[in-house]
Motif scaffolding. Structure first.
Motif, PDB file in Angstrom:
ATOM      1  N   ASN A 112      -7.946  13.671  -9.423  1.00 27.75           N
ATOM      2  CA  ASN A 112      -7.638  14.738  -8.786  1.00 27.75           C
ATOM      3  C   ASN A 112      -7.077  14.552  -7.048  1.00 27.75           C
ATOM      4  OD1 ASN A 112      -7.508  17.218 -10.242  1.00 27.75           O
ATOM      5  ND2 ASN A 112      -9.925  17.199 -10.206  1.00 27.75           N
ATOM      6  N   GLU A 113      -6.730  13.421  -7.011  1.00 29.57           N
ATOM      7  CA  GLU A 113      -6.183  13.207  -5.492  1.00 29.57           C
ATOM      8  C   GLU A 113      -4.621  12.466  -5.660  1.00 29.57           C
ATOM      9  OE1 GLU A 113      -8.133  13.450  -2.500  1.00 29.57           O
ATOM     10  OE2 GLU A 113      -9.895  12.575  -2.717  1.00 29.57           O
ATOM     11  N   PHE A 114      -3.862  12.685  -4.765  1.00 29.27           N
ATOM     12  CA  PHE A 114      -2.579  12.375  -4.972  1.00 29.27           C
ATOM     13  C   PHE A 114      -2.358  11.092  -3.991  1.00 29.27           C
ATOM     14  CE2 PHE A 114      -2.033  16.762  -6.407  1.00 29.27           C
ATOM     15  CZ  PHE A 114      -1.267  16.327  -7.419  1.00 29.27           C
ATOM     16  N   TYR A 115      -1.491  10.146  -4.695  1.00 33.85           N
ATOM     17  CA  TYR A 115      -1.416   9.003  -3.586  1.00 33.85           C
ATOM     18  C   TYR A 115       0.119   8.608  -3.889  1.00 33.85           C
ATOM     19  CZ  TYR A 115      -6.486   8.136  -4.106  1.00 33.85           C
ATOM     20  OH  TYR A 115      -7.743   8.365  -3.958  1.00 33.85           O
ATOM     21  N   LEU A 116       0.357   7.934  -2.694  1.00 33.28           N
ATOM     22  CA  LEU A 116       1.816   7.509  -2.922  1.00 33.28           C
ATOM     23  C   LEU A 116       1.700   5.824  -3.369  1.00 33.28           C
ATOM     24  CD1 LEU A 116       3.575   8.768   0.539  1.00 33.28           C
ATOM     25  CD2 LEU A 116       3.738   9.411  -1.918  1.00 33.28           C
ATOM     26  N   GLN A 117       2.370   5.495  -4.312  1.00 32.37           N
ATOM     27  CA  GLN A 117       2.337   4.109  -4.889  1.00 32.37           C
ATOM     28  C   GLN A 117       3.531   3.343  -4.813  1.00 32.37           C
ATOM     29  OE1 GLN A 117       0.847   3.328  -8.965  1.00 32.37           O
ATOM     30  NE2 GLN A 117      -0.802   2.170  -8.084  1.00 32.37           N
ATOM     31  N   CYS A 118       3.478   2.151  -4.425  1.00 25.09           N
ATOM     32  CA  CYS A 118       4.686   1.236  -4.509  1.00 25.09           C
ATOM     33  C   CYS A 118       5.086   1.016  -5.796  1.00 25.09           C
ATOM     34  CB  CYS A 118       4.307   0.024  -3.601  1.00 25.09           C
ATOM     35  SG  CYS A 118       5.697  -1.249  -3.358  1.00 25.09           S
ATOM     36  N   ALA A 119       6.093   0.930  -6.300  1.00 26.29           N
ATOM     37  CA  ALA A 119       6.664   0.413  -7.710  1.00 26.29           C
ATOM     38  C   ALA A 119       6.394  -1.095  -7.672  1.00 26.29           C
ATOM     39  CB  ALA A 119       7.900   0.974  -7.980  1.00 26.29           C
ATOM     40  N   GLU A 120       6.721  -1.642  -6.683  1.00 23.73           N
ATOM     41  CA  GLU A 120       6.421  -3.166  -6.923  1.00 23.73           C
ATOM     42  C   GLU A 120       5.211  -3.508  -6.927  1.00 23.73           C
ATOM     43  OE1 GLU A 120       9.552  -4.774  -7.107  1.00 23.73           O
ATOM     44  OE2 GLU A 120      10.534  -2.706  -6.781  1.00 23.73           O
TER      45      GLU A 120
END
Ligand SMILES: [Zn+2]
Length: 130
Positions: free
Chosen positions: A113-121
């Protein structure tokens, strides 16, 4: 986990998903897909034709997809994402942002239920967002 102000992500493209000019709501999509499964199964019971099995299968795939979208709120594809707004509208979006560690592309992921920004690499390059 890093400070949330370190990275930024921008929505560079946003298009609402509509059917015959009307906004497609996620709950309606689930309803339509479940109805399609039911129709396919009922049709197949009536006449054991391959076509009905195809209808049921398409409906089944569509319901899996819509349930996934409903619970995850965002699904990332290679370049585009499909997002659901709090009011249930469905959007095709393109997000743009770079990881401040390795300059990889960023994507939005939802965990517990939390949003994160995640690196594709690198999955360890992750930032919390609101
Ligand atoms: Zn990175």
């Amino acid at each position: 986990m890093k400070n949330e102000n370190d990275v930024q992500i921008e929505r560079v493209y946003e298009k609402q998903v509509t059917v015959f000019g009307k906004a497609l709501k996620i709950r309606r999509l689930i309803l339509i897909s479940l109805t399609t499964v039911l129709l396919g199964v009922m049709g197949y019971i009536e006449i054991a034709a391959f076509g009905w099995a195809v209808v049921a299968f398409i409906g089944f795939c569509l319901s899996l997809f819509s349930f996934l979208l409903y619970f995850k709120t965002i699904i990332n594809f290679k370049e585009y994402s499909i997002e659901v707004s709090p009011s249930g509208d469905i959007f095709v979006t393109k997000l743009f942002g770079h990881c401040t560690i390795c300059l990889g592309n960023l994507k939005v992921v939802k965990k517990a239920n939390e949003f994160y920004l995640q690196c594709a690499e690198d999955k360890n390059h992750i930032w919390k967002t609101q």
